[in-house]
Design an enzyme around this catalytic site. Structure first.
Site, PDB file in Angstrom:
ATOM      1  N   CYS A  49      43.484  18.825  -0.964  1.00 57.25           N
ATOM      2  CA  CYS A  49      43.308  18.465   0.452  1.00 57.25           C
ATOM      3  C   CYS A  49      43.466  16.951   0.618  1.00 57.25           C
ATOM      4  CB  CYS A  49      41.933  18.934   0.922  1.00 57.25           C
ATOM      5  SG  CYS A  49      41.403  18.256   2.507  1.00 57.25           S
ATOM      6  N   CYS A  52      40.738  15.153   2.528  1.00 60.81           N
ATOM      7  CA  CYS A  52      39.542  15.028   1.683  1.00 60.81           C
ATOM      8  C   CYS A  52      39.624  13.783   0.817  1.00 60.81           C
ATOM      9  CB  CYS A  52      39.373  16.261   0.795  1.00 60.81           C
ATOM     10  SG  CYS A  52      39.190  17.822   1.685  1.00 60.81           S
TER      11      CYS A  52
END
Length: 304
Positions: A49, A52
């Site tokens: 991600c 993230c």
């Protein structure tokens, strides 16, 4: 306790006295129980991600600079999917803040450092009571919903309704937000799980209308098909009407009402248009800015 403003470079060392990798086995101890002593920020992330990768180092930096004013628990959802499912994490990254064994606030996606500090300061410095936390959460979620940030509203509300499953305002916002982000099936599933008493609450009745409109829209052709039909037959009011319902079913509430208003401007006596747009007003909520705007347009068309 005043928050410390952090300085320095981003950290690459995840485990410090205030930062821990948390698993399903340790979640109860490191998050639930620990939140009785101090706030615990839970960062739901995944290795692939990219957002993230932007957010997690900032959270680590802030947490280490604060030196124990709160804890950071990092949950890899690929290794611990059951935790994410239980807390209804819909997208990554998602951050929840736990206090006194309950998720009390949250946000979705990367945020600037200053905004994260403001988010934390409410809970770390001011020490709001549980009742005040609830009021603030619902007010914030409603503002996000009205501003078109339904995904962020869901991040705030889903943990809350797990703890207070009969809170009518929260239930209404959850279902409307699910619909607005295109999760109509989740909205219907959530609604079906409500108690009979809750479903019969007068404040929940507009949600019946909301879901009925979505079902009607899902029975129409797809958006690309209807858009092509509209291009070929721009004055076919039944096509315009079907397109409006399909847009509504896809969560495009503003476009849906705009399309229906166009139909009414062409023929304000067309039988299904006016009742449907009134239903849309109720389904979305009479205090929503889209409804205020569309109601003014409708009055202008009908009375001129």
């Amino acid at each position: 306790m005043a928050l410390l403003h952090p300085s320095g470079t981003l950290l690459n060392q995840p485990n410090t006295p205030w930062i821990k990798e948390v698993s399903s086995a340790s979640f109860m101890k490191e998050v639930i129980v620990a939140s009785n002593q101090q706030p615990v920020l839970v960062d739901f992330w995944a290795p692939g991600c990219e957002p993230c990768r932007q957010l997690t180092p900032v959270l680590e930096k802030l947490t280490n600079a604060a030196k124990g004013q709160w804890l950071l628990a990092k949950v890899n959802v690929e290794k611990n999917p059951q935790i994410a499912n239980q807390l209804r994490v819909q997208s990554l990254p998602t951050v929840y803040l736990f206090k006194n064994e309950q998720p009390v606030d949250g946000f979705v996606g990367p945020m600037p450092e200053a905004e994260i500090l403001q988010f934390l300061e409410v809970h770390v410095s001011q020490g709001l009571t549980a009742a005040e936390d609830d009021v603030k959460r619902i007010e914030t979620a409603e503002t996000l919903w009205q501003q078109g940030s339904a995904q962020q509203a869901l991040a705030l509300l889903l943990p809350f309704v797990q703890q207070q499953p009969t809170h009518i305002k929260a239930i209404s916002l959850v279902i409307r937000s699910f619909c607005a982000v295109g999760y109509a099936d989740k909205a219907k599933q959530f609604f079906e799980q409500l108690s009979v008493e809750t479903k019969d609450n007068p404040e929940v009745l507009p949600l019946h209308t909301l879901l009925q409109l979505i079902v009607s829209g899902q029975e129409k052709d797809t958006l690309p098909q209807l858009e092509q039909k509209r291009i070929k037959t721009p004055q076919d009011l039944s096509v315009i009407y079907d397109l409006s319902l399909r847009q509504f079913a896809e969560g495009q509430f503003g476009k849906s009402m705009e399309t229906l208003m166009h139909l009414i401007q062409i023929n304000k006596e067309w039988p299904e248009a006016r009742p449907t747009i009134i239903q849309m007003f109720a389904a979305i909520g009479h205090d929503h800015p889209l409804v205020h705007q569309c109601r003014r347009q409708l009055s202008s068309v009908l009375f001129t």
